[in-house]
Motif scaffolding. Structure first.
Motif, mmCIF file in Angstrom:
data_model
loop_
_atom_site.group_PDB
_atom_site.id
_atom_site.type_symbol
_atom_site.label_atom_id
_atom_site.label_comp_id
_atom_site.label_asym_id
_atom_site.label_seq_id
_atom_site.Cartn_x
_atom_site.Cartn_y
_atom_site.Cartn_z
ATOM 1 N N VAL A 111 0.815 -1.219 0.000
ATOM 2 C CA VAL A 111 0.000 0.000 0.000
ATOM 3 C C VAL A 111 0.849 1.270 0.000
ATOM 4 O O VAL A 111 0.308 2.373 -0.107
ATOM 5 C CB VAL A 111 -0.990 0.027 1.188
ATOM 6 N N LEU A 112 2.162 1.116 0.084
ATOM 7 C CA LEU A 112 3.070 2.263 0.158
ATOM 8 C C LEU A 112 2.837 3.218 -1.012
ATOM 9 O O LEU A 112 2.859 2.817 -2.173
ATOM 10 C CB LEU A 112 4.519 1.783 0.167
ATOM 11 N N GLY A 113 2.581 4.482 -0.698
ATOM 12 C CA GLY A 113 2.352 5.503 -1.707
ATOM 13 C C GLY A 113 0.959 5.483 -2.316
ATOM 14 O O GLY A 113 0.647 6.315 -3.152
ATOM 15 N N ARG A 114 0.106 4.555 -1.898
ATOM 16 C CA ARG A 114 -1.231 4.437 -2.488
ATOM 17 C C ARG A 114 -2.344 4.914 -1.563
ATOM 18 O O ARG A 114 -3.480 5.041 -2.010
ATOM 19 C CB ARG A 114 -1.481 2.983 -2.882
ATOM 20 N N ILE A 115 -2.026 5.154 -0.299
ATOM 21 C CA ILE A 115 -3.077 5.572 0.638
ATOM 22 C C ILE A 115 -2.722 6.881 1.337
ATOM 23 O O ILE A 115 -3.364 7.260 2.316
ATOM 24 C CB ILE A 115 -3.365 4.466 1.690
ATOM 25 N N ASN A 116 -1.734 7.580 0.836
ATOM 26 C CA ASN A 116 -1.298 8.831 1.462
ATOM 27 C C ASN A 116 -2.466 9.798 1.590
ATOM 28 O O ASN A 116 -3.245 9.964 0.656
ATOM 29 C CB ASN A 116 -0.192 9.484 0.641
ATOM 30 N N GLY A 117 -2.569 10.445 2.734
ATOM 31 C CA GLY A 117 -3.581 11.453 2.965
ATOM 32 C C GLY A 117 -4.920 10.918 3.442
ATOM 33 O O GLY A 117 -5.801 11.695 3.768
ATOM 34 N N ARG A 118 -5.088 9.623 3.491
ATOM 35 C CA ARG A 118 -6.357 9.084 3.985
ATOM 36 C C ARG A 118 -6.394 9.231 5.503
ATOM 37 O O ARG A 118 -5.400 9.005 6.186
ATOM 38 C CB ARG A 118 -6.524 7.617 3.608
ATOM 39 N N PRO A 119 -7.552 9.596 6.043
ATOM 40 C CA PRO A 119 -7.636 9.759 7.503
ATOM 41 C C PRO A 119 -7.513 8.422 8.219
ATOM 42 O O PRO A 119 -7.964 7.397 7.728
ATOM 43 C CB PRO A 119 -9.015 10.378 7.722
ATOM 44 N N SER A 120 -6.865 8.464 9.381
ATOM 45 C CA SER A 120 -6.731 7.259 10.185
ATOM 46 C C SER A 120 -6.625 7.641 11.655
ATOM 47 O O SER A 120 -6.285 8.767 11.999
ATOM 48 C CB SER A 120 -5.499 6.456 9.761
ATOM 49 N N ALA A 121 -6.931 6.668 12.493
ATOM 50 C CA ALA A 121 -6.824 6.856 13.942
ATOM 51 C C ALA A 121 -6.469 5.512 14.553
ATOM 52 O O ALA A 121 -6.660 4.465 13.938
ATOM 53 C CB ALA A 121 -8.145 7.365 14.520
ATOM 54 N N SER A 122 -5.946 5.550 15.752
ATOM 55 C CA SER A 122 -5.666 4.302 16.456
ATOM 56 C C SER A 122 -6.121 4.431 17.895
ATOM 57 O O SER A 122 -6.110 5.511 18.482
ATOM 58 C CB SER A 122 -4.174 3.952 16.391
ATOM 59 N N LEU A 123 -6.538 3.313 18.432
ATOM 60 C CA LEU A 123 -6.925 3.209 19.834
ATOM 61 C C LEU A 123 -6.082 2.090 20.417
ATOM 62 O O LEU A 123 -6.106 0.965 19.916
ATOM 63 C CB LEU A 123 -8.415 2.869 19.962
ATOM 64 N N VAL A 124 -5.298 2.419 21.433
ATOM 65 C CA VAL A 124 -4.417 1.446 22.063
ATOM 66 C C VAL A 124 -4.933 1.166 23.469
ATOM 67 O O VAL A 124 -5.058 2.076 24.282
ATOM 68 C CB VAL A 124 -2.961 1.972 22.123
ATOM 69 N N CYS A 125 -5.261 -0.081 23.725
ATOM 70 C CA CYS A 125 -5.660 -0.493 25.064
ATOM 71 C C CYS A 125 -4.373 -0.833 25.809
ATOM 72 O O CYS A 125 -3.762 -1.867 25.553
ATOM 73 C CB CYS A 125 -6.585 -1.698 24.997
ATOM 74 N N ALA A 126 -3.943 0.084 26.684
ATOM 75 C CA ALA A 126 -2.599 -0.011 27.243
ATOM 76 C C ALA A 126 -2.600 -0.014 28.760
ATOM 77 O O ALA A 126 -3.455 0.586 29.395
ATOM 78 C CB ALA A 126 -1.763 1.166 26.743
ATOM 79 N N GLY A 127 -1.571 -0.656 29.301
ATOM 80 C CA GLY A 127 -1.325 -0.609 30.726
ATOM 81 C C GLY A 127 -0.421 0.555 31.084
ATOM 82 O O GLY A 127 -0.267 0.913 32.242
#
Length: 140
Positions: A111-127
């Motif tokens: 996907v390198l160079g093919r999804i640039n600029g698309r919105p993303s987020a992450s949720l980390v369930c962390a200790g």
């Protein structure tokens, strides 16, 4: 007989004018939830609550894809098929869970160079503060 009141034009009326509602293209969102290891019980319930809140804020034309498959079964095709991404993963030993990292490793070059600029987020369930897994997602 002329009117006692001059004609009013939208640009000269007093008071608040309704603002146009901002529009954007319809969004196709891929929701990727890592179910490995410690992503069970309360962490999974919290991830589901977050996903429900996200979906409730979507516009009527938006689409969300929630595919129930293990991270090892997801791949570049799933990434390319979506316009935006939300990645949910547990933190294991101050790092992204192994199966989610494997998903990123297998998808990265395709996907390198093919999804640039698309919105993303992450949720980390962390200790801990969860910063290390989050930084890995940002680099992708």
């Amino acid at each position: 007989m002329p009117s006692a009141h001059p004609p009013t034009h939208p640009s000269t009326q007093t008071g608040a004018l309704p603002l146009p509602t901002p529009t954007r293209p319809a969004l196709r969102l891929a929701l990727v939830i890592d179910r490995s290891g410690s992503m069970d019980g309360e962490p999974l319930a919290e991830a589901v609550r977050c996903a429900q809140q996200l979906i409730a804020r979507m516009q009527p034309a938006d689409e969300v894809a929630v595919r129930l498959l293990e991270a090892r079964a997801a791949g570049p095709g799933d990434v390319l098929a979506a316009d935006a991404y939300v990645f949910l993963t547990p933190e294991n030993l101050a790092s992204m869970a192994g199966l989610m990292k494997d998903f990123f490793d297998r998808s990265y070059y395709a996907v390198l160079g093919r999804i640039n600029g698309r919105p993303s987020a992450s949720l980390v369930c962390a200790g801990s503060d969860g910063s290390n897994p989050g930084e890995g997602h940002v680099r992708m």
